[in-house]
Design an enzyme around this catalytic site. Structure first.
Site, mmCIF file in Angstrom:
data_model
loop_
_atom_site.group_PDB
_atom_site.id
_atom_site.type_symbol
_atom_site.label_atom_id
_atom_site.label_comp_id
_atom_site.label_asym_id
_atom_site.label_seq_id
_atom_site.Cartn_x
_atom_site.Cartn_y
_atom_site.Cartn_z
ATOM 1 N N LYS A 107 1.001 -1.398 -0.367
ATOM 2 C CA LYS A 107 -0.234 -0.328 -0.068
ATOM 3 C C LYS A 107 0.264 0.935 0.433
ATOM 4 C CE LYS A 107 -4.376 0.728 0.313
ATOM 5 N NZ LYS A 107 -5.418 -0.073 -0.466
ATOM 6 N N GLY A 219 -20.844 6.516 3.299
ATOM 7 C CA GLY A 219 -19.651 6.819 2.248
ATOM 8 C C GLY A 219 -19.441 7.084 0.280
ATOM 9 N N GLY A 221 -18.404 7.712 -2.021
ATOM 10 C CA GLY A 221 -17.209 8.093 -3.625
ATOM 11 C C GLY A 221 -17.595 7.176 -4.412
ATOM 12 N N ASN A 222 -16.133 7.001 -5.085
ATOM 13 C CA ASN A 222 -16.213 5.529 -6.238
ATOM 14 C C ASN A 222 -16.905 4.627 -5.935
ATOM 15 O OD1 ASN A 222 -15.013 4.939 -7.728
ATOM 16 N ND2 ASN A 222 -13.424 3.695 -7.326
ATOM 17 N N GLY A 224 -18.771 4.032 -2.986
ATOM 18 C CA GLY A 224 -20.051 3.961 -1.998
ATOM 19 C C GLY A 224 -21.101 4.339 -3.740
#
Ligand code: NAD
Length: 417
Positions: A107, A219, A221-222, A224
């Site tokens: 990561k 959420g 965003g992308n 959600g």
């Protein structure tokens, strides 16, 4: 006793210790599965638009490569910490092993606030980050991808920078790219589509009729947004609540994800969406719905609020949304948790296909990609459920047991333990 506020990394280590007990691993192996193989801390000087140089701090953690090159996203977040990146890198090892991908886990993260940066500044930061870690990544070493606040455009700049350094186009060095430059069809919504396939399996198992099921998503965003859209359109569920960092909205008759997204694009938040009621993020988590989908950040379902979760299924699309103590409470209360590295592994499954397509310079159509993902999730879900039943483990313990066992076997075969 109420658990102290655990960090995400502590939570992952507790899960691994629990799994090590179940698998009866020796001390050496326990230490090995918790220790990253490499950590990079880098400083990235960026010329800002006002001509001043600002130095950003970045990290790349490669956790385990016993099963193949490491793979993991990059977050651009103002609150990024090395410990969060360590936890996420570890989770990627288990996430790649669970669907049996020939990859390890890693990561990356950069401490920055993308909302306060111009496009030019963002491009210079993205290229600077890749220059800083270029000697330690690559298709056979470690392959980055997008995550929180990083986009296909950012992946395009990163791939380009890496290609310039190597003197040749290196599509397979970064995944989550736009399709015009080697991205895979279906990658942009693959995390959410994989989650929808996992939800379909879980609902089948629990006799929940998805055509009448109610869903709350934290959420937007992308992950959600696509989850809301796919679960609404493909599975026929009613999305009754969604939220973002500014607050949540609720409509018992259902929200149209496309309209909410348009409102978010216009106003920068889902709140004040017409025909809905503004509620708090806490209220959203505790709604009486069939399915709760955390799709924002880690540590949102904790010991303090776990008893108040009323959903029948928790589908974890975010990484690390539930702490170990909360997990036990949900299990005892009969809430079926589909753990993060099963529910959201669709992203890395299609990222893997992206690497394969780039390496062969041969591109699949969307039906092939979707079928591969569907089969992979179905098989992985069934595997986790079977082990959970056979060994009387909750779903996260079961998933950890499968992944850790595979990684430990690979480490033993390679002689590292
Ligand atoms: P994103 O940046 O596109 O979206 C994050 C969303 O969460 C935003 O809408 C933001 O407003 C909201 N948010 C932030 N803090 C919040 C809070 N306290 N309460 C409610 N909402 C809040 O990020 P994303 O790519 O959608 O990732 C979301 C989660 O999914 C993360 O945990 C990420 O690690 C995980 N994930 C992402 C992918 C991927 O392919 N993008 C894959 C696997 C897992």
């Amino acid at each position: 006793m109420i658990e102290k506020e655990l960090t995400f990394l502590e939570a992952v280590k507790i899960n691994l210790d629990e799994c090590a007990e179940i698998l009866r691993l020796d001390e050496e192996t326990r230490l090995a599965i918790k220790t990253p193989i490499r950590e990079l801390h880098v400083s990235i000087p960026v010329r800002m638009d006002d001509r001043k140089i600002k130095i950003f701090k970045g990290f790349r953690v490669q956790h385990n490569n016993a099963r193949g090159p490491t793979k993991g996203g990059i977050r651009f977040h103002p609150d990024e910490t090395i410990d969060t990146v360590r936890a996420l890198a570890s989770l990627m090892t288990w996430k790649c092993a669970l669907p049996n991908l020939p990859l390890g886990g890693s990561k990356g993260g950069v401490i920055c606030n993308t909302k306060e940066m111009s496009v030019g500044e963002l491009e210079r930061l993205s290229r600077g980050y890749i220059r800083a870690i270029a000697n330690f990544i690559g298709p056979e070493i470690d392959v980055p991808a997008p995550d929180v606040y990083t986009t296909p455009q950012i992946m395009a700049w990163m791939m380009d920078e890496y290609s310039v350094i190597k003197g040749k186009t290196q599509f397979e060095a970064i995944t989550g790219k736009p399709v015009e430059i080697g991205g895979s069809l279906g990658r942009s919504n693959s995390t959410s589509l994989g989650g929808a396939f996992a939800l379909r399996e879980a609902a089948l198992e629990h006799g929940i009729n998805l055509k009448t099921a109610t869903i709350a998503i934290q959420g937007f965003g992308n992950v959600g947004f696509y989850a809301a859209k796919i679960i609404h359109e493909m599975l026929g569920c009613k999305i009754v609540a969604v939220s973002d960092s500014k607050g949540a909205i609720y409509n018992k008759n259902g929200l149209d994800p496309i309209d909410v997204n348009k409102h978010k694009e216009d106003t920068d938040s889902v709140i004040n969406f017409s025909g809905s009621e503004n509620i708090s993020n806490r209220e959203l988590l505790e709604l009486d719905v069939d399915v709760l989908i955390p799709a924002a950040m880690e540590n949102v379902i904790v010991e303090k609020n776990a008893d108040n979760i009323n959903a029948k299924i928790v589908l974890e699309l975010a990484n690390g949304p539930t702490t170990p103590a909360a997990d036990k409470i949900l299990y005892e209360n009969g809430v079926h948790v589909v753990p993060d590295f099963l529910a959201n592994c669709g992203g890395v499954v299609v990222s893997y296909l992206e690497i394969v397509q780039n390496s062969y310079a041969y591109y699949w159509n969307i039906n092939d990609v979707t079928k591969y993902l569907d089969d992979k999730i179905k098989e992985t879900y069934k595997n986790v459920l079977t082990v959970s039943r056979e060994k009387e483990l909750h779903m996260r313990q079961s998933a950890f047991t499968i992944s850790v066992d595979r990684v430990v076997k690979a480490m033993k075969l390679r002689g590292s333990i």
